[in-house]
Enzyme design. Structure first.
Site, PDB file in Angstrom:
ATOM      1  CG  PHE A 221      -0.198   0.352   2.516  1.00 29.23           C
ATOM      2  CD1 PHE A 221       0.012   1.671   2.889  1.00 29.23           C
ATOM      3  CD2 PHE A 221       0.268  -0.654   3.354  1.00 29.23           C
ATOM      4  CE1 PHE A 221       0.685   1.987   4.070  1.00 29.23           C
ATOM      5  CE2 PHE A 221       0.934  -0.349   4.527  1.00 29.23           C
ATOM      6  CZ  PHE A 221       1.143   0.974   4.881  1.00 29.23           C
ATOM      7  CE  LYS A 245      -2.939  -8.759  -3.383  1.00 27.01           C
ATOM      8  NZ  LYS A 245      -3.842  -7.668  -2.907  1.00 27.01           N
ATOM      9  CD  GLU A 248      -5.734  -5.744   0.769  1.00 27.57           C
ATOM     10  OE1 GLU A 248      -5.474  -6.029   1.953  1.00 27.57           O
ATOM     11  OE2 GLU A 248      -4.970  -6.026  -0.194  1.00 27.57           O
ATOM     12  NE  ARG A 249      -4.214  -2.406   4.548  1.00 26.21           N
ATOM     13  CZ  ARG A 249      -3.230  -2.702   5.390  1.00 26.21           C
ATOM     14  NH1 ARG A 249      -2.091  -2.042   5.307  1.00 26.21           N
ATOM     15  NH2 ARG A 249      -3.382  -3.630   6.295  1.00 26.21           N
ATOM     16  CB  CYS A 353      10.499  -0.616   2.771  1.00 28.41           C
ATOM     17  SG  CYS A 353      10.905  -0.207   1.068  1.00 28.41           S
ATOM     18  CD  GLU A 452       9.158  -2.235   8.500  1.00 23.87           C
ATOM     19  OE1 GLU A 452       9.583  -1.575   7.544  1.00 23.87           O
ATOM     20  OE2 GLU A 452       8.648  -3.369   8.372  1.00 23.87           O
TER      21      GLU A 452
END
Length: 569
Positions: A221, A245, A248-249, A353, A452
């Site tokens: 996301f 893919k 979905e957010r 990240c 994290e």
């Protein structure tokens, strides 16, 4: 456990759009931005109606009966609903992708390059027009898109701000960093060159890089445009069919880019998009016709994808979590270093990240902590459409709750909260997932260091000297990135040689390499090796085929056969 882990990962058929009237109250500006970002694209919506899949070149919800709400993280308003792709539709997507692959793999490398060039021209026109440069492109095939692009040049960025929460400037950077990889992919004729050698008289051995087949990319996301763009470019320019893919957010940016890529000339079916949470991830890992999976996301989902897909004979590159450190030396340029650290720690609300989440201070640099806290305190928290906003919301209420819990754990375990971003109030957005910049002072045994956090939280630990700081970094499980701020070449050289993190920055806070180099995170941040882009990225999406051939000059005249074993010397 699996379910909890994996959750973190045509116009005419569009259902009737729903009104905003039942949604939480938001500013008129956000409503205008949502409508503008919605009405011109076939596959996505931000007005409460449905997002589509891309199947065989058609934008369609397919046979979905379950839907996932996508919320604006500033307001909790439902922007769109994402279909939970059915098994029937997933099989159909692979059918179409496999069918398209058979012709796409035989398409010349120059034609594949041409698609990338047209795609770059479209994206560059978006960026140039946004900067006030309205020069026409030389690509005739792109000119038919220009009226649409001129009118809607900010739509990708709007979608990111609405669905993900980034500031508008950061959203544009998201697109630009993806564009750089697409630009690099335009050099594909050179990048895919093989090797050839005459190994003995009249005998040649040569290698070619050939596509794998149908491949997949499961995207996170936090970079809704950049990482899908990386996959779109790397997988398709090498001759594969790609099943994407998105998260979905926040699927909107990927859907707009997929539509633009098809308009740039990519044949129907070469790029497909499926949506959902756990079912499509399991399907992609288990479907035998999927040859490789590229994943970016969290540790648990990444380990599942790596282990399951590898067990089923697929190539996998999984880029997982990170805990990126920064050493602040006493000889650093103080003003530059503090500004850089604050930007890298709190930009994108820490949801990168490669964010600098841990600062290691040494000696006199301990005295700079109060100045750092003051700079962090002055950052404005708010909605991404506000041009003064520097820190937007977190992606979900659950993410906010987790971040706030880790902040509290620092105090509970004996650390200090030097700047507490919990409870920040943003006028006009009472329901937003906002956490303000937070600075903690901790030890390496505490949860706020060990985990994290993925939020706007900078954890400070103290080291007695450079050797101690390097050892601290190397003890950490992760190895994505590390940075140092110093004015000493000798210090920087020692850091470079001894630190184990794969991507290092000297006076560079976010050392992400440009696409002529390979992404090189290591240790616990990576499973499966390979690279998201760069030379090793092309290797991931291709396989070598080696051919040895003999064309003896004597064969034109010599009719005598031999039964001896050929020695090839």
């Amino acid at each position: 456990m699996l379910a909890r882990s994996l959750r973190t990962i045509s116009r005419s058929s569009r259902p009737l759009r729903r009104s905003f009237s039942t949604s939480p109250r938001v500013s008129a500006l956000a409503d205008l931005e949502a409508v503008s970002a919605t009405k011109h694209w076939a596959g996505t919506a931000t007005d409460g109606s449905n997002t589509s899949c891309l199947i065989g070149g058609d934008f369609t919800p397919g046979s979905a009966t379950e839907w996932i709400d996508v919320h604006d993280p500033s307001t909790q308003r439902v922007l769109t609903r994402v279909p939970q792709t059915t098994q029937q539709d997933m099989k159909r997507i692979v059918d179409k992708a496999e069918e398209a692959f058979h012709s796409w793999r035989d398409t010349s490398v120059l034609k594949r390059q041409a698609v990338m060039l047209k795609f770059v021209a479209v994206l560059l026109h978006i960026i140039c027009h946004e900067a006030g440069n309205d020069e026409r492109t030389d690509h005739d095939d792109v000119s038919r898109f220009q009226a649409l692009i001129r009118e809607h040049h900010d739509d990708v960025a709007r979608s990111i701000v609405l669905e993900q929460g980034k500031t508008f400037a950061d959203a544009k950077g998201d697109v630009l960093r993806g564009l750089q990889v697409v630009e690099a992919a335009c050099g594909v004729p050179s990048l895919l060159m093989g090797d050839k050698l005459e190994v003995t008289k009249d005998m040649d051995t040569y290698t070619r890089k050939v596509p794998l087949g149908v491949v997949a990319a499961i995207c996170p996301f936090n970079f809704p445009a950049m990482i899908p763009l990386w996959a779109m470019a790397m997988a398709t320019v090498t001759g594969n069919s790609l099943i994407l893919k998105p998260s979905e957010r926040d699927p909107g940016a990927a859907m707009i880019l997929a539509e633009l890529m098809e308009r740039a000339g990519l044949p129907k079916g070469v790029l497909s998009v499926m949506h959902g949470t756990i079912p499509p991830v399991k399907f992609l890992c288990e479907e035998p016709r999927i040859k490789a999976i590229s994943f970016v996301g969290g540790d648990k989902a990444g380990k599942y994808i790596h282990d399951t897909a590898s067990r089923n004979g697929k190539r996998v590159q999984a880029n997982l979590g990170a805990k990126n450190h920064c050493i602040l030396m006493p000889d650093a340029n103080k003003n530059f270093a503090l500004n850089s650290i604050v930007g890298a720690a709190f930009g994108a609300a820490g949801q990168r990240c490669m964010a600098l989440s841990t600062l290691i201070t040494i000696g006199e640099s301990n005295d700079w902590i109060l100045d750092l806290v003051e700079r962090a305190k002055n950052l404005k928290v708010g909605n991404g459409f506000d041009p003064e906003t520097e820190v937007g919301p977190l992606i979900t209420p659950a993410a906010k709750a987790r971040v706030e819990s880790l902040i509290q754990s620092c105090a509970d375990q004996g650390g200090k909260i030097l700047l507490d971003g919990r409870g920040v109030q943003v006028p006009g957005y009472p329901n937003g997932n906002f956490v303000g910049p937070t600075v903690l002072e901790a030890t390496t045994e505490m949860d706020c260091y060990q985990q994290e956090i993925f939020g706007p939280v900078l954890t400070i630990v103290k080291a007695k000297d450079l050797d101690d700081a390097i050892a601290l970094i190397n003890r950490n499980h992760y190895g994505n990135g590390a940075a140092i701020f110093t004015q000493s070449g000798a210090t920087a050289r020692k850091f470079e040689k001894e630190v184990e993190a794969g991507q290092q920055g000297c006076n560079i806070p976010i050392p992400v390499p440009l696409p002529m180099f390979s992404w090189s995170g290591n240790k616990g941040s990576v499973l499966g090796g390979a690279s998201l882009y760069g030379p090793r990225g092309y290797d991931f999406f291709t396989q070598l085929k080696t051919t040895t051939s003999l064309w003896r000059a004597e064969d034109a005249l010599d009719n005598k056969a031999t039964t001896a074993m050929p020695t090839q010397h």
